[in-house]
Write a protein that holds these residues in place. Sequence first.
Motif, PDB file in Angstrom:
ATOM      1  N   ARG A 153       0.835  -1.206   0.000  1.00  0.00           N
ATOM      2  CA  ARG A 153       0.000   0.000   0.000  1.00  0.00           C
ATOM      3  C   ARG A 153       0.866   1.251   0.000  1.00  0.00           C
ATOM      4  N   SER A 195       2.248   4.841   0.683  1.00  0.00           N
ATOM      5  CA  SER A 195       2.193   5.721   1.848  1.00  0.00           C
ATOM      6  C   SER A 195       2.014   7.185   1.466  1.00  0.00           C
ATOM      7  N   LYS A 196       2.208   7.509   0.188  1.00  0.00           N
ATOM      8  CA  LYS A 196       2.164   8.902  -0.240  1.00  0.00           C
ATOM      9  C   LYS A 196       1.725   8.981  -1.698  1.00  0.00           C
ATOM     10  N   VAL A 208       5.953   2.842   0.495  1.00  0.00           N
ATOM     11  CA  VAL A 208       4.855   2.057   1.056  1.00  0.00           C
ATOM     12  C   VAL A 208       4.886   2.096   2.575  1.00  0.00           C
ATOM     13  N   ASP A 209       3.688   2.028   3.166  1.00  0.00           N
ATOM     14  CA  ASP A 209       3.601   2.031   4.618  1.00  0.00           C
ATOM     15  C   ASP A 209       3.085   0.723   5.184  1.00  0.00           C
ATOM     16  N   ALA A 210       2.539  -0.149   4.320  1.00  0.00           N
ATOM     17  CA  ALA A 210       1.933  -1.370   4.845  1.00  0.00           C
ATOM     18  C   ALA A 210       1.978  -2.487   3.820  1.00  0.00           C
ATOM     19  N   TRP A 233      -3.676  -5.435   7.358  1.00  0.00           N
ATOM     20  CA  TRP A 233      -2.478  -4.675   7.020  1.00  0.00           C
ATOM     21  C   TRP A 233      -1.497  -4.660   8.181  1.00  0.00           C
ATOM     22  N   PRO A 271       2.566  -3.042   9.312  1.00  0.00           N
ATOM     23  CA  PRO A 271       3.580  -2.057   8.905  1.00  0.00           C
ATOM     24  C   PRO A 271       4.595  -2.695   7.961  1.00  0.00           C
ATOM     25  N   TYR A 272       4.922  -1.971   6.904  1.00  0.00           N
ATOM     26  CA  TYR A 272       5.909  -2.484   5.957  1.00  0.00           C
ATOM     27  C   TYR A 272       7.287  -2.475   6.606  1.00  0.00           C
ATOM     28  N   ALA A 299      -1.948   8.277  -2.362  1.00  0.00           N
ATOM     29  CA  ALA A 299      -1.641   7.499  -1.166  1.00  0.00           C
ATOM     30  C   ALA A 299      -2.797   6.546  -0.880  1.00  0.00           C
TER      31      ALA A 299
END
Length: 257
Positions: A106, A108-109, A128-130, A168, A170-171, A222
């Motif tokens: 996913r 992140s921005k 990516v954040d996740a 989900w 955290p990546y 994002a």
Amino acid sequence: MNYFLPTDLADALAEARRSNRTLDATPWLATLQDAAQAYEVQDAVASALGWFEAGAVPRCWKSGGGSRGATLTHAPLPPAGVRTSPAEFGDLMFHTPGIEAEIALRLSKDVTPAQAAKLDHGDAASLVDAMAVSIEIVDSRWHDLAAAPALLRLADSQVHGALAIGEWQPYAAVDWASQRCETKVGDAEAVVREGTHPLADPAWLLPIWLRHVTRHGQTAPAGTVVTTGSWVGVLPCRRGDQVTAEFAGIGAVRLIV
């Protein structure tokens, strides 16, 4: 001689989805000359079926390829078939479904076209954040998938049926070479794989995929999600099968076909 145009193919694929029917690939074998035309057909089918708001970037995609040396392919996924685990798909029609166990990422921005053009394969942590375990149900509008060449498969949303996404997480950096994946379909014996992602790292495809998403000058927002390729190939399944996929240390997902 075949005089069908890509626009004819888009109409036929859209109608096949509306009527839950499959098509004979033979009359269409010479219709598409390259991937650009296949992607135009994807867009036309999505427009005809009203999958996305006009001008909006789809929020969920599939992307992948058989190796880093292969040309990666991409397809936006219709929202009605993207569901959270545990998911049921009894309301959808499948013809010859199969199962792919994957990792979804996913954003992140927001990523602009200019930013996408400059990305390299080491930028994943900043993009990516996740991540989540996902299962794609692959399915085709082609009656005999084996007889449909790659461009016809690509035009048909790269043979997408539906998608279930797990929780989900955290990546984080993962030793993908030793990552264990266990997938079970119905009463069949569980399929266990370790380090079998075709690109070695699911995030490797991000720059290529994002350049595709932004190719018409749009920004990828994002929260946009991409599935990244199967760890188990395609496993056959049947209507009513319960399917689970678990990636050790990352999570699990469950669905009923």
